[in-house]
Write a protein that holds these residues in place. Sequence first.
Motif: not given
Length: 873
Positions: A45-48, A272-276, A279-282, A289-290
């Motif tokens: 999977t890639y992104g968002p 690295e992942w962004h949602r809602g 950024d999702i950091t946990d 890695d990021r």
Amino acid sequence: MLQDRLFRGHDPALLSSFPNIATRPAARGKFLFAGDEKLYLRGTTYGPFRPNNEGCEYHDPDVVERDVALMQANEINAIRLYTVPPVWLLDLAQAYGLRVLVGLPWEQHVTFLDEKKRARDIEERVRAGVRSCSGHPAMLGYAIGNEIPASIVRWFGHRRVERFLARLYRAAKDQDPGGLVTYMNYPTTEYLQPACLDFVCFNVFLEQPGPLAAYLARLQNLAGDKPLVVTEIGLDSRRNGEKVQADTLRWQIRTVFEAGCSGAFVFSWTDEWHRGGQDITDWDFGLTDRARRPKRALVAVREAFQAPIVRPEAPLPRISVVVCSYNGSRTLHECCQGLRSLDYPDLEVIVVNDGSTDQTAAIAEEHSFRVIRTENEGLSRARNTGLRAATGEIIAYLDDDTVPDPQWLNHLAIAFRKSNHAGIGGPNLTPAGDSRIAECISNAPGNPIHVLLSDHEAEHIPGCNMAFRKAALEAIGGFDPQFRIAGDDVDVCWRLLQNGQTLGFSAGAVVWHHRRNSVKAFWRQQVNYGKAEAMLEMKWPEKYNSLGHLTWGSSMYGSRIPVFSPLRRWRIYYGVWGTRLFQSVYEAAPGTLFSLPLMPEWYLVIAGLALFTNIGLVWPPLLWAFPLLLLAVGVSVLQAGMSAAKASFSEPKPCGYERLKLFLLTGFLHQLQPLARLVGRASYGLTPWRRRKAPYLAFPWPRSSAVWNEHWQSTEQRLSALETFLRDQGAVIQRGGDFDRWDLGIRGGLFGSVRIRMAIEEHGGGRQMVRFRSWPLFSRMATASILFLAFLAVLAGADYSWGAALFLGLIAVCLTARALGDCAAATASHLFALKRLEERRSPLDGHDPAESELCTSTDGQSGIFDASGSHFS
């Protein structure tokens, strides 16, 4: 820069250095194909990601280019996106040989169907998203949704949500007819099963090999004859460590492909992942890695993707493939080509030429296979010939009109290694390129199917794709020679189960099975199947109900035939307050009444109503049967129409007049199949009015018997011994239930039976007086029919319609005589069993038969006398 040259017209010299993905993928059976080559998805999977100032969720082309180049270098051939990408991203994916599965996002987390305007807006956004990607060579397909929350599905009901997804599917197909369309499901809404999808996708996070393998088997059965792709697997390295993440991904990928799936997407490419909007950091699920530095997981994924798709661990069992053929030259060459392409190192192929008069033997010899010539002795003897000649530990049987998938034997070998099953089967699917008539027949009832007891265990595996441990087959004496054309596979499965063995199922062990290519050939096939059912009923009467219908104790995998039932009951296991993690759907088995339109006997119901309608020409009150006749015919036509409407056809999809012709032909086949089965059954004696064989007839009145025994046995032992003896004599036995005062029932036929009750008197020293009481019983159907016909005869006589009264009364008398005859046959079976058990040191007791003797008085009372003549009863 690479992207600059691509954007200025796709530099041919540059593109030629990367894998060619110009061929659009297609779904055929359980697999995805690119042209004629099977396509296994090795994806991530890639992104968002956080949108930039221009709103792009995928950074800039330089970052994406570095990512896709590293993916390509690590054996990744597909990426899954959660949002609609810019065209330049698709161009980069194409350049590096990556196929793209595009997600079409919309507000799934709200009650989207409560507002018509919102539903229309969602549909328009799906159209726009597909339109922006339509026709691009890198496109793998479109996802019209991703994990609609369980509470939202529960709010609307799964049927309503499925209809909306079907609406989105049609919208996507309108914009890109050649594109594949799917929906990303997950275990919490497992019951959400849109029938329209081109392939089935599930996101599954299970962290133990056993549960993952078991759940993939369930998903394969839910997917039916469609490809299954696992679109999210992975593990969080922050909580589990990078080594555990890498090791887990190795076995997860291997398990997915061993389960027969068409691909796996690792979640995710980067931490690295962004949602809602944040950024999702946990979580750290990424292969990098990021900062895009590779983690140990990337090496593990590369090694897993480099390995053969399906390869059982050494040492491999030797497998003998046996093909039995009688005048099969039309399809045998293709079958032999498929056998030569098998990707299995230790096998032998044996072709048994069962007295063919065509070029069967020559074709097999052209391929350097071992050919055994025999006289035409039938299918079972041919299978036994192959069994005796085989040197393999496993014997795999194919029909001469099948083509095995190259990984067929690998999947079978893995399934045998991981279980103790005596036999294992797999799907048999209609190959692409068959005629439209053959496709219609594949959508009709009566094709070979396997019957499952669970996701892994089977009750029956069809003869066109079945494999057995050689020792298990030899232990039961191989196949029964009486089955010359069909029924041998059902019989051998039942005998293995009776012998305490189990049967398995492997969804990846696929063969392509040509269906009959003419209506005439289909008719002959179904008539032969009907004859085989009659032969099976003679051997296995307890498997059939009084109407002559075989009731499987499980589910028929891949069946497209709906049961006609307006009261069809669905139950979904939501858990308390809808919190269950794995929410499954359960369907109550339909009763006999609602199953009747699918049975061959339904035509007898129609014939009976037609008879009453004709009598109504003499006595008008019976014309009430005419509306019922129309209803019965209408139900049959409706059922055929419902099934034909669900028929699926290969590309190019038929439309307009061609679609109508195929619909009518498929519906006609649904009408024809049960009639053909009825003809075959009746020709071999399998009719509702059949009577089980009996040694003689005994007047059916209540009887009491008693047997004196010098050796003690429990109630269960004595009844089990009597039951076994009766079954060995061909009687059809029914056990009494927990709330019944009777112990055993003997079915004489559809209309009459006998029930038996036993009591034991204890006389000390292990001596027992065993008492039996038996009484005849008309079936409810017989009693109701006789009373109803007698009532009609009286009414006709009162109306001075003597002809109708005589005819109806005669039918009532005939039914009464038939019911008495059935009861008499059952009574005789009971008395014969008691007599023979005393004559031959029966299993009822181990004493010498000279110690006692069974006598029956003229008044119907029976007694036992000892050798001196003293009367005990």
